[in-house]
Scaffold this active site. Structure first.
Site, PDB file in Angstrom:
ATOM      1  N   VAL A 164       0.657   4.376   6.176  1.00  0.00           N
ATOM      2  CA  VAL A 164      -0.988   4.628   6.260  1.00  0.00           C
ATOM      3  C   VAL A 164      -1.266   6.090   6.162  1.00  0.00           C
ATOM      4  O   VAL A 164      -0.528   6.919   7.027  1.00  0.00           O
ATOM      5  CB  VAL A 164      -1.356   3.809   7.671  1.00  0.00           C
ATOM      6  N   ILE A 165      -2.115   6.393   5.233  1.00  0.00           N
ATOM      7  CA  ILE A 165      -2.365   7.685   5.010  1.00  0.00           C
ATOM      8  C   ILE A 165      -4.082   7.920   5.387  1.00  0.00           C
ATOM      9  O   ILE A 165      -4.902   7.005   4.603  1.00  0.00           O
ATOM     10  CB  ILE A 165      -2.155   8.091   3.403  1.00  0.00           C
ATOM     11  N   TRP A 190       0.991  -1.013  -0.237  1.00  0.00           N
ATOM     12  CA  TRP A 190       0.092   0.050   0.015  1.00  0.00           C
ATOM     13  C   TRP A 190       0.692   1.130   0.075  1.00  0.00           C
ATOM     14  O   TRP A 190       1.738   1.347   0.773  1.00  0.00           O
ATOM     15  CB  TRP A 190      -0.853   0.056   1.311  1.00  0.00           C
ATOM     16  N   HIS A 249     -11.058   3.920   9.221  1.00  0.00           N
ATOM     17  CA  HIS A 249     -10.287   2.946   8.944  1.00  0.00           C
ATOM     18  C   HIS A 249      -8.682   3.136   9.510  1.00  0.00           C
ATOM     19  O   HIS A 249      -8.027   2.331   9.792  1.00  0.00           O
ATOM     20  CB  HIS A 249     -10.758   2.594   7.399  1.00  0.00           C
ATOM     21  N   PHE A 291      -1.339  -3.863   7.990  1.00  0.00           N
ATOM     22  CA  PHE A 291      -1.982  -4.686   8.765  1.00  0.00           C
ATOM     23  C   PHE A 291      -1.312  -6.069   8.656  1.00  0.00           C
ATOM     24  O   PHE A 291      -1.122  -6.619   9.645  1.00  0.00           O
ATOM     25  CB  PHE A 291      -3.430  -4.770   8.741  1.00  0.00           C
TER      26      PHE A 291
HETATM   27  N1  LIG Z   1      -5.569   2.172   3.838  1.00  0.00           N
HETATM   28  C1  LIG Z   1      -4.384   1.682   4.008  1.00  0.00           C
HETATM   29  C2  LIG Z   1      -4.245   0.297   4.004  1.00  0.00           C
HETATM   30  N2  LIG Z   1      -5.217  -0.389   4.169  1.00  0.00           N
HETATM   31  C3  LIG Z   1      -5.230  -1.897   3.963  1.00  0.00           C
HETATM   32  C4  LIG Z   1      -4.796  -2.542   5.393  1.00  0.00           C
HETATM   33  O1  LIG Z   1      -3.599  -2.523   5.814  1.00  0.00           O
HETATM   34  C5  LIG Z   1      -5.011  -4.151   5.250  1.00  0.00           C
HETATM   35  O2  LIG Z   1      -4.200  -4.701   4.142  1.00  0.00           O
HETATM   36  C6  LIG Z   1      -6.468  -4.676   4.866  1.00  0.00           C
HETATM   37  O3  LIG Z   1      -7.345  -4.153   5.905  1.00  0.00           O
HETATM   38  C7  LIG Z   1      -6.644  -6.081   4.674  1.00  0.00           C
HETATM   39  O4  LIG Z   1      -6.367  -6.695   5.824  1.00  0.00           O
HETATM   40  N3  LIG Z   1      -2.988  -0.421   4.277  1.00  0.00           N
HETATM   41  C8  LIG Z   1      -1.778   0.707   4.439  1.00  0.00           C
HETATM   42  O5  LIG Z   1      -0.731   0.077   4.556  1.00  0.00           O
HETATM   43  N4  LIG Z   1      -1.762   2.121   4.342  1.00  0.00           N
HETATM   44  C9  LIG Z   1      -3.101   2.421   3.911  1.00  0.00           C
HETATM   45  O6  LIG Z   1      -3.207   3.565   3.747  1.00  0.00           O
HETATM   46  C1  LIG Z   2      -5.998   4.035   6.137  1.00  0.00           C
HETATM   47  C2  LIG Z   2      -7.350   3.668   5.327  1.00  0.00           C
HETATM   48  O1  LIG Z   2      -7.473   2.288   5.285  1.00  0.00           O
HETATM   49  C3  LIG Z   2      -7.625   4.585   4.213  1.00  0.00           C
HETATM   50  O2  LIG Z   2      -6.527   4.870   3.308  1.00  0.00           O
HETATM   51  C4  LIG Z   2      -8.868   4.030   3.490  1.00  0.00           C
HETATM   52  O3  LIG Z   2      -9.535   5.024   3.063  1.00  0.00           O
HETATM   53  P1  LIG Z   2     -11.117   5.666   3.447  1.00  0.00           P
HETATM   54  O4  LIG Z   2     -11.088   5.618   4.812  1.00  0.00           O
HETATM   55  O5  LIG Z   2     -11.480   6.916   2.564  1.00  0.00           O
HETATM   56  O6  LIG Z   2     -11.982   4.176   3.203  1.00  0.00           O
END
Ligand SMILES: Nc1c(NC[C@H](O)[C@H](O)[C@H](O)CO)[nH]c(=O)[nH]c1=O
Ligand SMILES: CC(=O)[C@@H](O)COP(=O)(O)O
Length: 161
Positions: free
Chosen positions: A89-90, A31, A96, A66
């Site tokens: 993670v942004i 990601w 989420h 995650f």
């Molecule tokens: N939104 C971001 C994610 N989301 C995905 C989760 O990390 C994970 O892969 C999913 O929930 C399936 O288990 N991951 C990031 O690394 N950065 C993000 O901004």
């Molecule tokens: C950190 C995240 O999972 C996020 O980038 C997902 O974006 P959203 O909160 O707009 O669904």
């Protein structure tokens, strides 16, 4: 602000243990891969600069931050002296972000408690892409570099005590 206009990634390798005999595992989230690849490069370059052998650096990719928890847990089984968990993670529109950040933070903390191998937390948790760019090889340095230095120090501590 602690990092305002400060590059916190400079290091003096003469003050660090030589990394030549250490094995490192690096688990990288896919990601925001522009960010995570920059963090990985910073970490890899610092490990090599501090004496690590490229054959002693194992890199695996995982889908998201995650999954760093499981990836680091499996990496520990490969007889490494330290693991670096790299993610970005942004903040999006929803909560989420909060759950991913808290989950990976607690998961990596737990690995440091239950295992005998240090797992270095190199997960950016930023509000914007620009904040992430600034911290993965931009004007505020590279958190990957900082994570590599921490990994060397912790690998040395693990071997020493
Ligand atoms: N939104 C971001 C994610 N989301 C995905 C989760 O990390 C994970 O892969 C999913 O929930 C399936 O288990 N991951 C990031 O690394 N950065 C993000 O901004
Ligand atoms: C950190 C995240 O999972 C996020 O980038 C997902 O974006 P959203 O909160 O707009 O669904």
């Amino acid at each position: 602000m602690a990092t305002a206009n400060h590059n916190l990634s400079n290091y003096d390798k003469s003050t660090l243990p030589n990394a030549e005999h250490f094995r490192f595992g690096i688990v990288v989230s896919e990601w925001n891969d522009t960010i995570t690849n920059g963090l990985f490069q910073g970490a890899y370059d610092a490990l090599i600069d501090c004496g690590a052998n490229e054959d002693n650096i194992i890199k695996w990719n995982v889908p998201g931050s995650f999954e760093l928890i499981y990836g680091a847990k499996k990496m520990i089984e490969h007889r490494v002296d330290a693991v670096i968990a790299i993610g970005s993670v942004i903040q999006g529109e929803t909560k989420h972000f909060d759950f991913v950040c808290e989950g990976v933070t607690q998961g990596i903390k737990d690995l440091n408690v239950i295992s005998d191998t240090p797992v270095i937390f190199c997960v950016l948790t930023d509000n914007t892409m620009q904040q992430s760019l600034d911290r993965s090889g931009g004007k505020l340095g590279n958190k990957g570099t900082e994570a590599a230095i921490a990994a060397i120090k912790m690998a040395h501590l693990r071997r020493t005590f």
